[in-house]
Design a protein around this motif. Structure first.
Motif, PDB file in Angstrom:
ATOM      1  N   ASN A  65       0.850  -1.195   0.000  1.00 39.75           N
ATOM      2  CA  ASN A  65       0.000   0.000   0.000  1.00 39.75           C
ATOM      3  C   ASN A  65       0.884   1.244   0.000  1.00 39.75           C
ATOM      4  N   PRO A  66       0.313   2.421  -0.250  1.00 38.16           N
ATOM      5  CA  PRO A  66       1.135   3.634  -0.350  1.00 38.16           C
ATOM      6  C   PRO A  66       1.514   4.252   0.985  1.00 38.16           C
ATOM      7  N   GLY A  67       1.089   3.648   2.115  1.00 37.87           N
ATOM      8  CA  GLY A  67       1.242   4.324   3.393  1.00 37.87           C
ATOM      9  C   GLY A  67       2.310   3.794   4.322  1.00 37.87           C
ATOM     10  N   THR A  68       2.670   2.527   4.226  1.00 36.58           N
ATOM     11  CA  THR A  68       3.609   1.974   5.204  1.00 36.58           C
ATOM     12  C   THR A  68       5.064   2.185   4.812  1.00 36.58           C
ATOM     13  N   ARG A  69       5.308   2.486   3.549  1.00 39.33           N
ATOM     14  CA  ARG A  69       6.651   2.843   3.082  1.00 39.33           C
ATOM     15  C   ARG A  69       6.517   4.079   2.196  1.00 39.33           C
ATOM     16  N   THR A  70       7.537   4.940   2.179  1.00 44.63           N
ATOM     17  CA  THR A  70       7.489   6.039   1.229  1.00 44.63           C
ATOM     18  C   THR A  70       7.638   5.479  -0.179  1.00 44.63           C
ATOM     19  N   TRP A  71       7.127   6.208  -1.145  1.00 43.07           N
ATOM     20  CA  TRP A  71       7.016   5.667  -2.499  1.00 43.07           C
ATOM     21  C   TRP A  71       8.381   5.435  -3.126  1.00 43.07           C
ATOM     22  N   ALA A 119       3.722   7.007  -9.518  1.00 42.68           N
ATOM     23  CA  ALA A 119       5.051   7.377  -9.027  1.00 42.68           C
ATOM     24  C   ALA A 119       5.942   6.152  -8.823  1.00 42.68           C
ATOM     25  N   ILE A 120       5.400   5.101  -8.220  1.00 39.71           N
ATOM     26  CA  ILE A 120       6.200   3.899  -7.953  1.00 39.71           C
ATOM     27  C   ILE A 120       6.637   3.249  -9.257  1.00 39.71           C
ATOM     28  N   ARG A 121       5.717   3.141 -10.211  1.00 39.93           N
ATOM     29  CA  ARG A 121       6.068   2.554 -11.506  1.00 39.93           C
ATOM     30  C   ARG A 121       7.133   3.390 -12.215  1.00 39.93           C
ATOM     31  N   ALA A 129       9.541  11.125 -11.227  1.00 41.60           N
ATOM     32  CA  ALA A 129       8.189  11.166 -10.670  1.00 41.60           C
ATOM     33  C   ALA A 129       8.157  12.203  -9.552  1.00 41.60           C
ATOM     34  N   GLU A 130       6.968  12.687  -9.275  1.00 38.69           N
ATOM     35  CA  GLU A 130       6.798  13.650  -8.188  1.00 38.69           C
ATOM     36  C   GLU A 130       6.300  12.933  -6.944  1.00 38.69           C
ATOM     37  N   VAL A 131       7.022  13.100  -5.843  1.00 37.88           N
ATOM     38  CA  VAL A 131       6.647  12.479  -4.573  1.00 37.88           C
ATOM     39  C   VAL A 131       6.524  13.590  -3.535  1.00 37.88           C
ATOM     40  N   GLN A 134       7.950  16.826  -4.620  1.00 39.47           N
ATOM     41  CA  GLN A 134       9.375  16.848  -4.947  1.00 39.47           C
ATOM     42  C   GLN A 134       9.651  15.953  -6.149  1.00 39.47           C
ATOM     43  N   PRO A 135      10.205  16.508  -7.233  1.00 37.61           N
ATOM     44  CA  PRO A 135      10.579  15.650  -8.362  1.00 37.61           C
ATOM     45  C   PRO A 135      11.767  14.769  -8.003  1.00 37.61           C
ATOM     46  N   LEU A 136      11.627  13.462  -8.269  1.00 38.80           N
ATOM     47  CA  LEU A 136      12.673  12.499  -7.937  1.00 38.80           C
ATOM     48  C   LEU A 136      12.928  11.585  -9.122  1.00 38.80           C
ATOM     49  N   ARG A 137      14.143  11.073  -9.177  1.00 33.27           N
ATOM     50  CA  ARG A 137      14.482  10.053 -10.165  1.00 33.27           C
ATOM     51  C   ARG A 137      15.582   9.178  -9.571  1.00 33.27           C
TER      52      ARG A 137
END
Length: 333
Positions: A65-71, A119-121, A129-131, A134-137
């Motif tokens: 799920n999207p909540g127990t770990r950051t993406w 974002a995860i994909r 992706a934006e998390v 914040q844009p991240l790669r």
């Protein structure tokens, strides 16, 4: 039709790895586990051992799920496994039931889940992706591949699955409900301009091979309670007779009184005494191999691409072996 094996990561992890090796030898293509940090051991650690001990088996959570770990942590973990073992992971994801509620948190919203899928994909496949604004790669990802399959029951979740997910996980094996929900997912995919056939359909449910139907029902009754937990959310959101959710799914939870997560997904769960035999028979696959083959052929005709066996009962090895000897070959012909 592909076949998956679903386990909980109960210690010792060596047994989980051993059952997954047995599954691969018997023709299973996917190895899935539950993902709830308080209730079971950390699945991603176990995945590395499963991947090292197998050759082609693909692994993933059913579901994270999207909540127990950051993406970005989730994406990096998948990407690391893929880099080590050659793109052999699948991200099953949902709003978060046991993982969130056991920790005293509410399941994630569908809006947040939809953002997380993208974002995860993207991150796991090397794109930006934006998390949280914040844009991240992840710069070291090369040729990454991460299909994201979403678990869903309700109309809004089914629509989100059709719009965004690479696969649809339906946790029950009732042909009527499968047809209803697959149609909803495919309609949403078409409306979003996607090819409806591009969404992989995975039905996941307990399977118990044997002639003692009464015993098989008792070993699998827990599943009706687990599904009922999700159904109760749908009833509270949409109402029992809204027409938005089939009454074939909602009517059986009238006698449900709470749920104890300490027995989640386990045979003998005392929170499932409200589940009638008829629901166990509809939602699960029980009986001799011929009965499994007949029902699986019906599901295949409805567009199901994979059947994932929940193997939480007292006949784990014999079920895996029976599928390998008789059921998987029959569905492969």
């Amino acid at each position: 039709m592909d076949f998956g094996l679903v386990l909980q990561t109960d210690p010792p992890a060596s047994r989980v790895v051993g059952l997954m090796k047995r599954a691969e030898r018997n023709g299973f293509t996917h190895g899935w586990t539950f993902d709830s940090a308080v209730l079971w051991q950390e699945p991603f650690v176990v995945y590395s051992q499963i991947l090292a001990a197998t050759t082609t088996l693909k692994v993933g959570p059913m579901v994270t799920n999207p909540g127990t770990r950051t993406w970005e942590v989730t994406a990096s973990t998948f990407a690391t496994l893929n880099d080590m073992f050659g793109n052999r992971t699948v991200c099953g994801i949902g709003r978060g039931d046991s993982a969130m509620r056991v920790a005293g948190r509410r399941p994630n919203t569908l809006a947040r889940l939809g953002e997380a899928i993208d974002a995860i994909r993207d991150l796991a496949e090397g794109r930006e992706a934006e998390v949280d604004g914040q844009p991240l790669r992840i710069p070291w990802v090369k040729d990454g591949r991460l299909p994201v399959w979403m678990a869903a029951y309700g109309p809004k979740a089914l629509a989100l699955t059709g719009r965004k997910a690479d696969g649809f996980i339906l946790q029950l094996a009732d042909p009527y409900l499968t047809e209803w929900m697959v149609k909803a997912v495919r309609a949403a995919a078409a409306e979003a301009g996607r090819d409806p056939a591009s969404v992989t359909v995975c039905v996941a449910a307990p399977a118990y091979v044997g002639d003692d139907l009464a015993h098989a029902r008792e070993q699998c009754r827990w599943f009706g309670g687990m599904v009922g937990n999700h159904v109760a959310d749908l009833v509270s959101r949409y109402g029992e007779h809204s027409g938005l959710v089939p009454e074939a799914l909602t009517s059986y939870i009238k006698e449900r009184h709470g749920y104890d997560y300490s027995h989640h997904g386990r045979a003998g769960n005392p929170s499932t005494d409200f589940v009638p035999d008829e629901i166990v028979d509809r939602f699960c696959l029980l009986g001799p191999p011929e009965a499994h083959i007949e029902k699986l052929r019906a599901l295949r005709d409805l567009g199901v691409d994979q059947f994932a066996v929940y193997d939480m009962h007292d006949a784990q090895e014999t079920t895996i072996d029976a599928y390998g000897a008789e059921i998987i070959p029959a569905l492969s012909r």
